[in-house]
Design a protein around this motif. Structure first.
Motif, mmCIF file in Angstrom:
data_model
loop_
_atom_site.group_PDB
_atom_site.id
_atom_site.type_symbol
_atom_site.label_atom_id
_atom_site.label_comp_id
_atom_site.label_asym_id
_atom_site.label_seq_id
_atom_site.Cartn_x
_atom_site.Cartn_y
_atom_site.Cartn_z
ATOM 1 N N LEU A 164 53.839 -26.605 31.311
ATOM 2 C CA LEU A 164 53.449 -27.736 30.478
ATOM 3 C C LEU A 164 52.914 -28.856 31.364
ATOM 4 N N SER A 165 51.873 -29.515 30.916
ATOM 5 C CA SER A 165 51.381 -30.695 31.620
ATOM 6 C C SER A 165 52.262 -31.887 31.259
ATOM 7 N N ARG A 166 52.096 -32.975 31.986
ATOM 8 C CA ARG A 166 52.868 -34.179 31.692
ATOM 9 C C ARG A 166 52.561 -34.688 30.290
ATOM 10 N N ALA A 167 51.302 -34.563 29.844
ATOM 11 C CA ALA A 167 50.942 -34.996 28.497
ATOM 12 C C ALA A 167 51.689 -34.186 27.442
ATOM 13 N N ALA A 168 51.789 -32.871 27.652
ATOM 14 C CA ALA A 168 52.511 -32.025 26.704
ATOM 15 C C ALA A 168 54.001 -32.337 26.705
#
Length: 329
Positions: A164-168
């Motif tokens: 997961l990215s930080r945005a997710a």
């Protein structure tokens, strides 16, 4: 606060005293070879064996290893939630400690996310030959049902091994889910995603922590947390039972008119059983939803963190800064 690393690896752990050393031995060279700052967040889900001792030994030899320990056992999804919420990396990978999901795929996940701009990279099980035939069939039925609920955004045979990215991660943290099931929530977000296919391996040591009872509970949580379809099913069952009752009423009237009411006891008996079963199913489904509403109204946390090794680091940093200020005076 220490500088946020590029990568965080979240690892839910429960009674893995045998598997954990093997997992660390295989995972650490892979992460060290990435050439980036990273941390490993090991979430101890209230283990009752020697796992806490093993974790402390691992942390002594591995500075990037961080321990988060629950005050009591709260479940795999709760441990996953705590790890995701406390991870500091720009990218967060979740992986179990039994080595059924190969850590060698983590660099491939990270490269795919950075090169293609994906916010989610799923680990998709391309071969489950190591699982029993029963587990393969039940897993296939589960993913078929979940794809019906979530849609084709949910990859088939994708478990909790994902990046997961930080945005997710921040989007997941904003969701007011009391009992999150990330296999459904992550696809529901709709972030750009990719897939990495791998062969599911056998558990490296110990016994499985996901017996049939927990698999059934996961399926039930997945359906009731994410869809009102069971309530609609209860409505349809009620309509079907009503039609059956009408047919039985006509049959009973004709039998009475023809003077053959005694032989009709079997159909009446079957009809009563059918109606009673439908009523119990409907009441049970309503009870599941009412119970979840009650749990949400109580607003009790799903887990309690009893210890986080990052707190020790913060305390040491604060003490060092205080010493520097005292020396400066």
């Amino acid at each position: 606060m220490p500088t946020a690393p590029l990568l965080s690896v979240v690892m839910p752990i429960y009674n893995e005293q045998e598997a954990l050393p093997l997992t660390v031995e295989r995972l650490r060279p892979i992460l060290d070879g990435l050439g980036v700052d990273y941390e490993v967040v090991g979430v101890d889900d209230g283990s009752t064996d020697a796992t806490p001792v093993v974790l402390q030994k691992v942390r002594q030899d591995w500075p990037e290893f961080r321990i988060v320990r629950f005050a009591r056992n709260s479940g795999h999804q709760a441990a996953l939630t705590a790890g995701i919420h406390r991870a500091r990396g720009d990218y967060v990978v979740s992986i179990d400690a039994d080595l059924q999901d190969p850590p060698e795929k983590i660099p491939e996940m990270l490269d795919l996310a950075r090169e293609q701009g994906f916010d989610v990279v799923y680990g998709v099980r391309g071969d489950r030959a190591t699982d029993t035939a029963f587990k393969r069939r039940t897993a296939g039925a589960y993913y078929w049902l979940m794809r019906k609920l979530v849609g084709k955004r949910m990859p088939n045979q994708a478990g909790d091994f994902r990046l997961l990215s930080r945005a997710a991660v921040e989007a997941l943290k904003q969701l007011p889910e009391h009992q999150p099931v990330y296999r459904l929530l992550v696809p529901w977000l709709g972030f750009p995603s990719g897939e990495v296919v791998y062969v599911r391996e056998e558990r490296v040591a110990g016994d499985t922590h996901y017996p049939l009872s927990k698999m059934v509970r996961l399926a039930l949580d997945s359906v009731t947390n994410f869809s009102a379809a069971p309530l609609r099913l209860a409505t349809w069952l009620g309509l079907v039972s009503f039609v059956v009752c009408l047919v039985l009423a006509v049959y009973t009237t004709l039998s009475y008119a023809l003077g053959a009411t005694v032989p009709g006891w079997s159909s009446l008996f079957i009809g009563m059983l059918f109606i009673g079963a439908v009523q119990l199913i409907c009441v049970g489904l309503l009870g599941e939803y009412v119970g979840r509403i009650y749990s949400a109204v109580q607003a009790r946390p799903t887990y309690f963190v009893g210890y986080d090794s990052a707190d020790d680091e913060r305390a040491q940093d604060a003490a060092a800064r205080d010493d520097e200020r005292g020396t400066g005076r």
